[in-house]
Design an enzyme around this catalytic site. Structure first.
Site, short mmCIF file in Angstrom:
data_model
loop_
_atom_site.label_atom_id
_atom_site.label_comp_id
_atom_site.label_asym_id
_atom_site.label_seq_id
_atom_site.Cartn_x
_atom_site.Cartn_y
_atom_site.Cartn_z
N LEU A 76 8.03 1.08 5.61
CA LEU A 76 9.06 0.03 5.48
C LEU A 76 10.39 0.60 4.99
O LEU A 76 11.44 0.26 5.56
CB LEU A 76 8.57 -1.10 4.58
CG LEU A 76 9.56 -2.25 4.33
CD1 LEU A 76 10.04 -2.89 5.64
CD2 LEU A 76 8.92 -3.30 3.41
N THR B 63 0.86 -1.19 0.00
CA THR B 63 0.00 0.00 0.00
C THR B 63 0.89 1.24 0.00
O THR B 63 2.07 1.17 0.36
CB THR B 63 -0.96 -0.02 1.20
OG1 THR B 63 -0.19 -0.10 2.40
CG2 THR B 63 -1.93 -1.19 1.12
N THR C 41 1.55 4.40 1.62
CA THR C 41 2.39 4.89 2.72
C THR C 41 3.31 3.80 3.24
O THR C 41 4.47 4.05 3.55
CB THR C 41 1.52 5.44 3.86
OG1 THR C 41 0.71 6.51 3.34
CG2 THR C 41 2.35 5.97 5.01
N CYS C 42 2.80 2.58 3.30
CA CYS C 42 3.60 1.47 3.81
C CYS C 42 4.82 1.20 2.92
O CYS C 42 5.91 0.94 3.41
CB CYS C 42 2.74 0.21 3.91
SG CYS C 42 1.24 0.44 4.89
N SER C 43 4.63 1.29 1.61
CA SER C 43 5.70 0.99 0.65
C SER C 43 6.59 2.18 0.35
O SER C 43 7.75 2.00 -0.02
CB SER C 43 5.10 0.49 -0.66
OG SER C 43 4.52 -0.77 -0.49
#
Length: 162
Positions: free
Chosen positions: A53, A45, A47-49
């Site tokens: 992370l 997703t 923001t996560c990517s």
């Protein structure tokens, strides 16, 4: 009720891929160790990517130098977590953990109903620091935010005595 500073990490099984799918329990991951666990609502997703992370990948050596293990968790299957880790060039030692049935997420009291987005039950975005399976620091994001669970924020917090 959500986990609090001073609480023990609940005993739950997660999955990861090494030589096939491997079940790993939280005592194995946390007992006798210093650990940062951060959770994201979903692998791949935005923001996560793009931010969450990658920050932990970029600063992994700083955590490692302090003797702190880094664990990434999402309510995804272990194959997705493996593929996401490969696509993000996650260093060996930064564990990509699948909480496919949200067992740990629910045990921590940090679930998020993302059904309105077609994602079902997910984890809230958070980061915690634990020593010997006891939570010493906990940072849970407000919905839609990314401020207090970043690698940079956690490193700043760990610069203070714990």
């Amino acid at each position: 009720m959500a986990i609090q500073v001073g609480d023990r990490i609940p005993e739950v099984n997660l999955q990861r891929i090494r030589n096939g799918v491997e079940v790993v329990d939280t005592p194995t991951l946390f007992d006798g160790k210093k650990v940062v666990l951060f959770a994201v609502p979903g692998a791949f997703t935005p923001t996560c990517s793009e931010r969450h992370l990658p920050g932990f990948v970029q600063h992994f050596d700083q955590f490692n130098a302090r003797g702190i293990d880094v664990l990434c968790m999402s309510v995804n299957d272990p194959f997705v977590m493996q593929a996401w880790g490969q696509s993000q060039h996650v260093p060996e030692g930064l564990l990509m953990l699948a909480d496919g049935n949200a067992d740990l997420t629910r045990a921590l009291g940090l679930e998020l109903d993302a059904s309105g987005y077609g994602m079902g039950m997910r984890s809230r975005r958070f980061a915690l620091y634990a020593e010997d399976a006891v939570v010493k620091k906990l940072f849970v994001e407000s919905p839609g935010e990314f401020k207090v669970s970043s690698a940079e924020y956690m490193l700043g917090e760990l610069a203070e005595p714990v």
